[in-house]
Design an enzyme around this catalytic site. Structure first.
Site, PDB file in Angstrom:
ATOM      1  N   GLU A 175     -15.974  -5.602   3.726  1.00 21.63           N
ATOM      2  CA  GLU A 175     -15.280  -4.383   4.141  1.00 21.63           C
ATOM      3  C   GLU A 175     -16.180  -3.204   4.487  1.00 21.63           C
ATOM      4  O   GLU A 175     -15.787  -2.353   5.260  1.00 21.63           O
ATOM      5  CB  GLU A 175     -14.239  -3.976   3.092  1.00 21.63           C
ATOM      6  CG  GLU A 175     -14.694  -4.047   1.672  1.00 21.63           C
ATOM      7  CD  GLU A 175     -13.533  -4.070   0.666  1.00 21.63           C
ATOM      8  OE1 GLU A 175     -12.502  -3.446   0.928  1.00 21.63           O
ATOM      9  OE2 GLU A 175     -13.686  -4.725  -0.382  1.00 21.63           O
TER      10      GLU A 175
ATOM     11  N   HIS B  84       0.847  -1.188   0.000  1.00 21.64           N
ATOM     12  CA  HIS B  84       0.000   0.000   0.000  1.00 21.64           C
ATOM     13  C   HIS B  84       0.882   1.237   0.000  1.00 21.64           C
ATOM     14  O   HIS B  84       1.951   1.249   0.617  1.00 21.64           O
ATOM     15  CB  HIS B  84      -0.913   0.014   1.224  1.00 21.64           C
ATOM     16  CG  HIS B  84      -2.021  -0.977   1.110  1.00 21.64           C
ATOM     17  ND1 HIS B  84      -2.873  -0.983   0.041  1.00 21.64           N
ATOM     18  CD2 HIS B  84      -2.418  -1.983   1.913  1.00 21.64           C
ATOM     19  CE1 HIS B  84      -3.753  -1.967   0.203  1.00 21.64           C
ATOM     20  NE2 HIS B  84      -3.495  -2.590   1.320  1.00 21.64           N
TER      21      HIS B  84
ATOM     22  N   ARG C   6      -5.905 -10.587  -5.785  1.00 21.44           N
ATOM     23  CA  ARG C   6      -7.127  -9.907  -5.347  1.00 21.44           C
ATOM     24  C   ARG C   6      -7.738  -9.170  -6.529  1.00 21.44           C
ATOM     25  O   ARG C   6      -7.049  -8.515  -7.285  1.00 21.44           O
ATOM     26  CB  ARG C   6      -6.836  -8.927  -4.210  1.00 21.44           C
ATOM     27  CG  ARG C   6      -8.119  -8.212  -3.737  1.00 21.44           C
ATOM     28  CD  ARG C   6      -7.936  -7.471  -2.434  1.00 21.44           C
ATOM     29  NE  ARG C   6      -7.186  -6.239  -2.564  1.00 21.44           N
ATOM     30  CZ  ARG C   6      -7.485  -5.102  -1.903  1.00 21.44           C
ATOM     31  NH1 ARG C   6      -8.531  -5.070  -1.085  1.00 21.44           N
ATOM     32  NH2 ARG C   6      -6.748  -4.030  -2.043  1.00 21.44           N
TER      33      ARG C   6
ATOM     34  N   ASP D 162     -11.830   0.299   4.730  1.00 19.65           N
ATOM     35  CA  ASP D 162     -13.056   0.831   4.150  1.00 19.65           C
ATOM     36  C   ASP D 162     -14.199   0.867   5.139  1.00 19.65           C
ATOM     37  O   ASP D 162     -15.053   1.743   5.065  1.00 19.65           O
ATOM     38  CB  ASP D 162     -13.435   0.027   2.902  1.00 19.65           C
ATOM     39  CG  ASP D 162     -12.564   0.416   1.718  1.00 19.65           C
ATOM     40  OD1 ASP D 162     -12.654   1.572   1.277  1.00 19.65           O
ATOM     41  OD2 ASP D 162     -11.768  -0.404   1.261  1.00 19.65           O
TER      42      ASP D 162
ATOM     43  N   ARG E 146      -9.513   6.256  -1.973  1.00 13.95           N
ATOM     44  CA  ARG E 146      -9.105   5.068  -1.238  1.00 13.95           C
ATOM     45  C   ARG E 146      -8.930   5.422   0.233  1.00 13.95           C
ATOM     46  O   ARG E 146      -8.622   6.565   0.580  1.00 13.95           O
ATOM     47  CB  ARG E 146      -7.789   4.540  -1.795  1.00 13.95           C
ATOM     48  CG  ARG E 146      -7.945   3.977  -3.181  1.00 13.95           C
ATOM     49  CD  ARG E 146      -6.729   3.197  -3.603  1.00 13.95           C
ATOM     50  NE  ARG E 146      -7.069   2.400  -4.769  1.00 13.95           N
ATOM     51  CZ  ARG E 146      -7.706   1.242  -4.717  1.00 13.95           C
ATOM     52  NH1 ARG E 146      -8.061   0.736  -3.562  1.00 13.95           N
ATOM     53  NH2 ARG E 146      -7.998   0.589  -5.816  1.00 13.95           N
TER      54      ARG E 146
ATOM     55  N   ARG F  24      -5.399  -5.404   8.021  1.00 10.09           N
ATOM     56  CA  ARG F  24      -5.017  -4.263   8.853  1.00 10.09           C
ATOM     57  C   ARG F  24      -4.021  -3.378   8.132  1.00 10.09           C
ATOM     58  O   ARG F  24      -3.197  -3.836   7.365  1.00 10.09           O
ATOM     59  CB  ARG F  24      -4.356  -4.739  10.151  1.00 10.09           C
ATOM     60  CG  ARG F  24      -5.293  -5.473  11.068  1.00 10.09           C
ATOM     61  CD  ARG F  24      -4.574  -5.939  12.324  1.00 10.09           C
ATOM     62  NE  ARG F  24      -5.528  -6.529  13.242  1.00 10.09           N
ATOM     63  CZ  ARG F  24      -6.284  -5.835  14.073  1.00 10.09           C
ATOM     64  NH1 ARG F  24      -6.201  -4.535  14.098  1.00 10.09           N
ATOM     65  NH2 ARG F  24      -7.130  -6.427  14.882  1.00 10.09           N
TER      66      ARG F  24
END
Length: 882
Positions: A506, A141, A396, A543, A713, A581
């Site tokens: 989420e 990320h 994913r 999210d 995001r 997380r």
């Protein structure tokens, strides 16, 4: 904490700071260093409550000539990174990876003792650890703001500190180390800290592999060796040779959710890179073993394998080396797009493990146990953990992308429009096709480019050994059909592969329905046979918190886990929960030990998957000593949660949480969703607009390039609020909930009871306390003063800061403390040390944002770079940024 430990940290901060000062003086002159010192002194005295100094700091910064803005931001950014090195070094030296409540992280030895006292036999301890499956999933990320080239220099600086500390008897070593330190800090100062281009997904994967090469390759056998020694002491036996309580997976190059840069071609390249890097690392191990295992004594099995030779172990290792070199050559040829025409390669873990095990058994059989349990055992442990691909690569993709493929397919086959069908009809169709023996997809089917990309990803799965692949995660999953669709595509295109399929729940609504979705799935005919009675489910933190606010999201996550545990127990299915997380509290962050022990009882039953993302990978696993302690913390927490699970919450506590979450949710939504001034305020007061230009990761900052906050995001959403020190996503709504309960009879008593007796609630309050200590409403108010003009927006800012103050007051009441972080002095000290260096960056960032807006984004390249450096510096200073 002892005075000496604090002194050690302070000394290293001073050594590094002094060296940086000398480097800057050499480059820009002593007069410039004096300016930096003036700014720091204003900031320090301003932090001590001197409002005049605060005003003088701002005035001084605003009067700086334009040519000074970039070097000033760079100086403070560099110091904060050096402060982080000093703290990392301290934590590694004193084995303090996490700071929570004193005494809350037992060493593994203490835990084994406690488990035995509670009735677990030594055999049970060994069995539990042997079966334990903790997978730490490295994700890229976009919060790692520091370039890899600088990380390497920072690691070398850490080594210099170690050498300096150990040189009291050898002063000449200390002098050499100090010289090297000066050189490295000079190198760092003369290196651009901001990437000029975004990293590609392949770059991110290389960064992940570098963490394995530089740190985990050493830490993994060390961890197992420590564990073996404890078990030998406690239970009289080692961990089984093939046991790997902690393993590693990765999303880097596999996570295509909202990232058009991750393609099937990229995934294939990353898988090959993993094979090449693994072969390269094992070659070093095998060369060492060939040098060391010169013995002639061997058992009959090994002699039968290698023939009548003088050095049987070397003979076997020579053969293995030949195959491993071929494997590296094959991977390199494939990466270069060339045909490979060499010898046989190693394709599976067992092809490497079996010959090494033969050597191990032979050494033990002939009485050479000491040699067997040396370097050879370390390599066997590495093979058990890393396999031949270093990590398992997860994939994913969004549920809607799979549904689009089936929609195009049903349309092309003339059997209707899948997306118009209701859920029952979708399930019937998918189950029928899953049971069918004929192929569904026509051989030369012409589909859209988007659908072709999805199918190409499943082709990559088909071509790869399944042991190199992890879980297939479906983001935005909401219905059983979302899981069945992936199962069908895997059957049709994915060859023999049957990867675990994990729906990711989420949003608040998805979390509330998670239990019923899995209940429906497990009740479907044939589904349990498809999954071999093992179900994985991913819980989203980012999210849900962005959607509902932190308190409501945390409670929804807890209830979802309870429901999933209950459903899987009733169906006799093994459940693995995968926790998505992030580093920040707003993304489910916080100390791992506390987080795991605050999960519902039964949810951590020997297995756990958890993402480790961005900058947290470096903080937890970037150096062997710290990685070793991080693994011990995970093993400890999962063992404790399995053998000594926390108590279930009292029914009245659940009722309290329902009410608190409901009030907090309404408070959060009332501001974020329903106040028309909120989005304009967010855009005006934070650097969100400029954030997109910071080349942090390979993913776009927005899911869509139009729209408001809902399209952002979760990571940049939190990053932007963190930059101005308001940290809003992690606390908004909580203050109203707690304040209202404290006004009612018995409110304080019940909240304190929940805090003391319910790990979930106690951990939540501790995380909130740490977050409020890092926040600073005076800094947020300055951004507003500089960047916001409209009275209605200023009124909203004032209201938000009042809400923050109210929350801080009620939290201190519940905690029965005079000030925040009374019981965690290291975190308090870390914040205090950094603030005089972060404050000038805030002042400069607000100034640069205003100049940027005045110039419609057309400020000079140097000022644009200075703005990006302020973001990187603030992120480094606050550490858990997004």
């Amino acid at each position: 904490m002892s005075h000496d430990l604090h002194e050690s940290l302070r000394d290293n901060v001073r050594i590094l700071g002094d060296s940086l000062g000398r480097t800057i003086a050499d480059d820009l002159g002593q007069a410039f260093v004096d300016k930096i010192e003036t700014i720091r002194a204003h900031a320090k005295r301003g932090r001590q409550g001197d409002s005049l100094q605060q005003r003088e700091l701002i005035e001084y910064l605003r009067k700086l000539p334009e040519r000074d803005l970039l070097p000033v931001t760079r100086a403070f950014n560099q110091f904060l990174n050096l402060a982080n090195i000093a703290e990392q070094h301290y934590r590694a030296r004193f084995r303090r990876v996490e700071d929570y409540k004193p005494g809350s992280q037992p060493a593994l030895g203490e835990l084994l003792e406690r488990a035995q006292q509670a009735g677990s036999s030594p055999r049970k301890l060994v069995e539990t650890l042997a079966k334990m499956r903790v997978e730490l999933v490295l994700t890229a990320h976009p919060t790692e703001v520091i370039r890899r080239t600088l990380i390497q220099k920072y690691d070398a600086i850490d080594e210099c500190l170690t050498a300096i500390e150990g040189s009291s008897d050898y002063p000449e070593r200390g002098i050499r180390a100090q010289g090297r330190l000066e050189e490295l800090i000079s190198q760092a100062w003369h290196t651009d800290e901001i990437r000029h281009e975004r990293p590609t997904p392949v770059d991110e994967a290389k960064w992940g592999f570098a963490v394995i090469e530089n740190s985990l390759w050493q830490a993994v056998p060390d961890f197992h060796r420590d564990l073996d020694n404890l078990l030998l002491e406690t239970a009289g036996e080692r961990l089984p040779l093939d046991a790997a309580p902690i393993r590693y997976a990765s999303w880097m190059g596999g996570d295509r959710d909202g990232n058009p840069n991750v393609t099937a071609k990229v995934t294939r390249e990353v898988l090959l890179l993993g094979r090449w890097m693994a072969a390269d690392l094992y070659l070093r191990d095998l060369e060492q073993l060939k040098t060391e295992l010169s013995m002639w004594k061997a058992n009959s099995a090994l002699k039968a394998e290698v023939g009548d030779v003088a050095e049987p172990y070397r003979e076997l290792l020579k053969r293995l080396l030949f195959k491993m070199e071929a494997t590296r050559d094959w991977a390199k040829a494939a990466l270069d797009g060339r045909n490979y025409d060499g010898g046989p390669i190693i394709e599976t873990r067992d092809q490497l493990y079996a010959p090494l095990l033969a050597c191990y058994r032979s050494l033990c059989d002939v009485g050479l146990d000491t040699i067997a349990n040396g370097s050879l055992l370390d390599t066997l442990r590495r093979v058990a953990v890393f396999g031949v691909s270093l990590t398992k690569l997860d994939l994913r993709q969004e549920a809607s992308r799979h549904a689009q493929v089936i929609e195009e397919l049903t349309d092309a086959l003339g059997i209707g429009h899948y997306q118009e069908w209701d859920e029952t009809k979708r399930q019937e169709f998918l189950l029928e096709e899953l049971a069918s023996k004929r192929p569904l997809i026509p051989r030369h089917w012409e589909c859209s480019a988007e659908s072709r990309e999805v199918l190409d990803t499943f082709k990559v799965i088909a071509q790869e050994h399944t042991e190199a692949l992890g879980t297939y995660i479906i983001s935005m999953a909401g219905e059983p059909s979302d899981v069945l669709t992936v199962a069908l595509l895997m059957k049709e295109v994915g060859g023999q592969a049957t990867l675990p399929i994990a729906p990711l729940f989420e949003t608040l609504n998805d979390l509330d329905h998670a239990g019923s979705v899995i209940e429906q799935l497990l009740s479907l005919p044939g589904y349990r046979a498809l999954i071999h009675d093992r179900q994985e489910v991913m819980i989203g933190y980012s999210d849900s918190a962005k959607d509902a606010g932190q308190l409501a999201a945390a409670w929804a996550q807890y209830r979802a886990q309870e429901a999933l545990v209950d459903v899987c127990e009733r169906h006799g299915v093994d459940l693995t929960l995968f926790h998505g997380r992030g580093g920040t509290v707003g993304r489910g962050g916080g100390p791992a030990h506390a987080a795991i022990l605050s999960q519902p009882p039964g949810s951590v039953n020997g297995s756990l998957r958890v993402t480790e993302q961005g900058e947290m990978i470096r903080f937890k696993f970037g150096q062997p000593d710290i990685a070793l302690r991080s693994m011990e913390i995970y093993a400890c927490a999962v063992l404790e949660a399995t053998l000594l699970p926390p108590p279930a919450p009292e029914p009245r506590w659940r009722e309290e949480m329902d009410n608190l979450a409901s009030i907090a949710h309404a408070g959060y939504v009332g501001v974020v969703r329903e106040n028309p001034d909120f989005v304009p305020y967010f855009r005006a007061v934070t650097p969100e607009g400029a954030l997109g230009r910071l080349p942090l990761g390979s993913r776009p900052a927005k899911r869509r390039q139009d729209g408001g906050v809902e399209t952002l995001r979760a990571i940049p959403w939190i990053f932007a609020w963190t930059q101005i020190r308001l940290m809003l996503p992690a606390w908004l709504g909580s203050g109203e909930a707690f304040a209202r309960r404290l006004e009612e009879p018995g409110g304080l008593e019940v909240l304190q009871e929940m805090r003391n007796r319910w790990p979930f609630f106690g951990t939540y309050l501790d995380m909130l306390e740490m977050l409020l200590a890092k926040a600073d409403t005076a800094i947020a108010a300055y951004y507003e003063h500089r960047l916001v003009d409209e009275p209605s927006l200023k009124a909203l800012g004032k209201e938000l800061r009042e809400r923050f103050a109210r929350l801080e007051s009620v939290l201190l009441d519940i905690l029965q403390q005079e000030e925040l972080l009374e019981n965690t002095p290291l975190i308090r000290q870390a914040i205090d040390v950094r603030n005089p260096y972060i404050d000038p960056l805030h002042g400069l960032q607000a100034e640069l944002l205003q100049r940027n807006r005045d110039a419609d984004g057309a400020i000079s390249a140097d000022l644009s770079r200075a703005l990006m450096v302020t973001m990187a510096g603030i992120a480094a200073g606050l550490r858990n940024t997004g």
